[in-house]
Design a protein around this motif. Structure first.
Motif, PDB file in Angstrom:
ATOM      1  N   ALA A  41       0.954  -1.139   0.087  1.00  0.00           N
ATOM      2  CA  ALA A  41      -0.037  -0.131  -0.004  1.00  0.00           C
ATOM      3  C   ALA A  41       0.876   1.212  -0.066  1.00  0.00           C
ATOM      4  O   ALA A  41       1.776   1.353   0.920  1.00  0.00           O
ATOM      5  CB  ALA A  41      -1.169   0.103   1.177  1.00  0.00           C
ATOM      6  N   LEU A  63      -2.245  -1.270  -3.432  1.00  0.00           N
ATOM      7  CA  LEU A  63      -3.145  -0.325  -3.212  1.00  0.00           C
ATOM      8  C   LEU A  63      -2.574   1.159  -3.052  1.00  0.00           C
ATOM      9  O   LEU A  63      -1.586   1.495  -2.444  1.00  0.00           O
ATOM     10  CB  LEU A  63      -3.977  -0.445  -1.805  1.00  0.00           C
ATOM     11  N   GLN A 118      -4.911  -0.889  -7.410  1.00  0.00           N
ATOM     12  CA  GLN A 118      -6.044  -0.337  -7.474  1.00  0.00           C
ATOM     13  C   GLN A 118      -5.755   1.051  -6.799  1.00  0.00           C
ATOM     14  O   GLN A 118      -4.782   1.243  -6.040  1.00  0.00           O
ATOM     15  CB  GLN A 118      -7.245  -1.200  -6.686  1.00  0.00           C
ATOM     16  N   LYS A 130      -7.441   4.175  -3.911  1.00  0.00           N
ATOM     17  CA  LYS A 130      -8.471   4.851  -3.201  1.00  0.00           C
ATOM     18  C   LYS A 130      -8.068   6.285  -2.785  1.00  0.00           C
ATOM     19  O   LYS A 130      -7.088   6.733  -2.503  1.00  0.00           O
ATOM     20  CB  LYS A 130      -8.455   4.338  -1.498  1.00  0.00           C
ATOM     21  N   TYR A 184      -7.939   1.727   5.054  1.00  0.00           N
ATOM     22  CA  TYR A 184      -8.043   1.166   3.802  1.00  0.00           C
ATOM     23  C   TYR A 184      -7.048   0.247   3.603  1.00  0.00           C
ATOM     24  O   TYR A 184      -6.962  -1.011   3.199  1.00  0.00           O
ATOM     25  CB  TYR A 184      -7.790   2.240   2.776  1.00  0.00           C
ATOM     26  N   ASP A 203      -7.215  -3.016   5.989  1.00  0.00           N
ATOM     27  CA  ASP A 203      -8.187  -3.822   5.502  1.00  0.00           C
ATOM     28  C   ASP A 203      -7.742  -4.632   4.347  1.00  0.00           C
ATOM     29  O   ASP A 203      -8.090  -5.760   4.149  1.00  0.00           O
ATOM     30  CB  ASP A 203      -9.534  -3.155   5.243  1.00  0.00           C
ATOM     31  N   PHE A 204      -7.005  -4.138   3.336  1.00  0.00           N
ATOM     32  CA  PHE A 204      -6.371  -4.473   2.161  1.00  0.00           C
ATOM     33  C   PHE A 204      -5.397  -5.632   2.375  1.00  0.00           C
ATOM     34  O   PHE A 204      -5.449  -6.823   1.852  1.00  0.00           O
ATOM     35  CB  PHE A 204      -5.485  -3.388   1.451  1.00  0.00           C
ATOM     36  N   CYS A 249      -6.919  -9.056   4.032  1.00  0.00           N
ATOM     37  CA  CYS A 249      -7.354  -9.824   2.719  1.00  0.00           C
ATOM     38  C   CYS A 249      -6.314 -10.914   2.443  1.00  0.00           C
ATOM     39  O   CYS A 249      -6.685 -12.069   2.334  1.00  0.00           O
ATOM     40  CB  CYS A 249      -7.920  -9.279   1.630  1.00  0.00           C
TER      41      CYS A 249
END
Length: 327
Positions: free
Chosen positions: A156, A260, A284, A286, A309, A312-313, A316
């Motif tokens: 991220a 992310l 992706q 956000k 964000y 949580d990413f 997974c």
């Protein structure tokens, strides 16, 4: 029934006694790069870690600036590792003037990071491994993922430096910086036009954050530890970084590691349009609406959203990793 994870820190109560006590347990060491540059790093080993996070910080930053973030990640059950990039933070400088933000090759950052991963992180880190980068650290992280595709489970990046906000067209700026670069002829590196030594900019009108308390804490840290202070970049850093940013956008289309991007809608430092171009099958994005560039030192409303964000990413992939082990 699983225990509820603790809430994140708040801008209304910074540098708590709990955070101070935690920081006393953090390991701070150095390692030496292939060319002799001393690199500072930190390790916060969680006794019951369900995963590990490696931080890659932005230009002018040190892991000391991320004490609040390291504490929060640790409270969420992660072991945390961070490296101060060469030429900044507690790591050695490469210029006579210690305030110059300089690098000979942008790839030196990636080589240093690879050394840190090989010598320190991979020898002790709980799996899975996640990468959390900010700004220039996001660019370093992205190019590391391209060169070392099977190390991190996911990444991220907060406001990654996939492009730099410039006052003039990029091609002209790069040409001008290259022409003005005194290091190309073996001389001492020089600041970009209008570049200067470290200067504490007042909170009002700053381009980094809307949180006055976190901004003030950042400035107080750099006043208390002058070694952390860094001014403008050199012309050579600028040309290297513009090229690296372009490479990042191209790289995201081929990197298999899930990425992310956390985009600050009010960013005045990096180019959000370049981040938009990086979105692909495995990358992706956000948007943190209202946030300025320094998302992790923003007001709670923006910082908490970004952390949720990112975590949580990551979660997974913790679950997926545990499922694999159960088979």
């Amino acid at each position: 029934m699983s225990q509820a994870t603790p809430a994140f820190s708040t801008e209304h109560d910074l540098n708590t006694s709990e955070q101070q006590a935690f920081w006393q347990t953090v390991v701070q060491r150095t390692l030496t790069a292939a060319d002799g540059i001393t690199l500072a790093y930190m390790v916060a080993l969680h006794p019951k870690a369900h995963a590990s996070i490696v931080l890659s910080s932005g230009r002018v930053e040190s892991y000391l600036k991320y004490q609040e973030l390291v504490f929060d990640l640790y409270q969420q059950g992660y072991s945390v590792y961070a490296l101060d990039h060469r030429g900044q933070g507690l790591s050695a400088r490469m210029t006579i003037n210690p305030h110059m933000g300089h690098v000979r090759r942008f790839n030196d950052y990636i080589d240093d990071f690879a050394l840190f991963m090989h010598k320190i992180v991979l020898k002790q880190a709980a799996q899975p491994l996640f990468l959390l980068g900010h700004s220039m650290g996001g660019a370093i992280g992205t190019l590391y993922l391209k060169q070392h595709p099977d190390i991190f489970t996911a990444a991220a990046f907060s406001a990654p430096m996939y492009g730099i906000k410039l006052p003039m067209p990029k091609g002209f700026v790069r040409w001008l910086a290259s022409r003005l670069d005194t290091s190309l002829n073996g001389g001492e590196p020089n600041f970009v036009l209008s570049g200067q030594n470290y200067k504490a900019v007042p909170f009002k009108g700053n381009d980094l954050t809307h949180s006055q308390t976190r901004y003030q804490a950042y400035r107080e840290l750099y006043d208390a530890a002058p070694k952390l202070q860094l001014g403008s970049p050199t012309n050579h850093w600028l040309t290297e970084s513009l090229d690296a940013a372009d490479s990042c956008v191209l790289a995201t289309a081929h990197i298999r590691t899930p990425i992310l991007i956390l985009q600050a809608s009010e960013d005045k430092i990096v180019d959000n349009a370049a981040q938009n171009l990086a979105v692909s099958t495995h990358c992706q994005l956000k948007i943190i609406a209202g946030a300025a560039h320094e998302i992790f030192m923003e007001k709670d409303v923006y910082r908490n959203q970004a952390l949720n964000y990112a975590l949580d990413f990551f979660k997974c992939y913790v679950i997926k990793d545990e499922d694999k082990q159960a088979v």
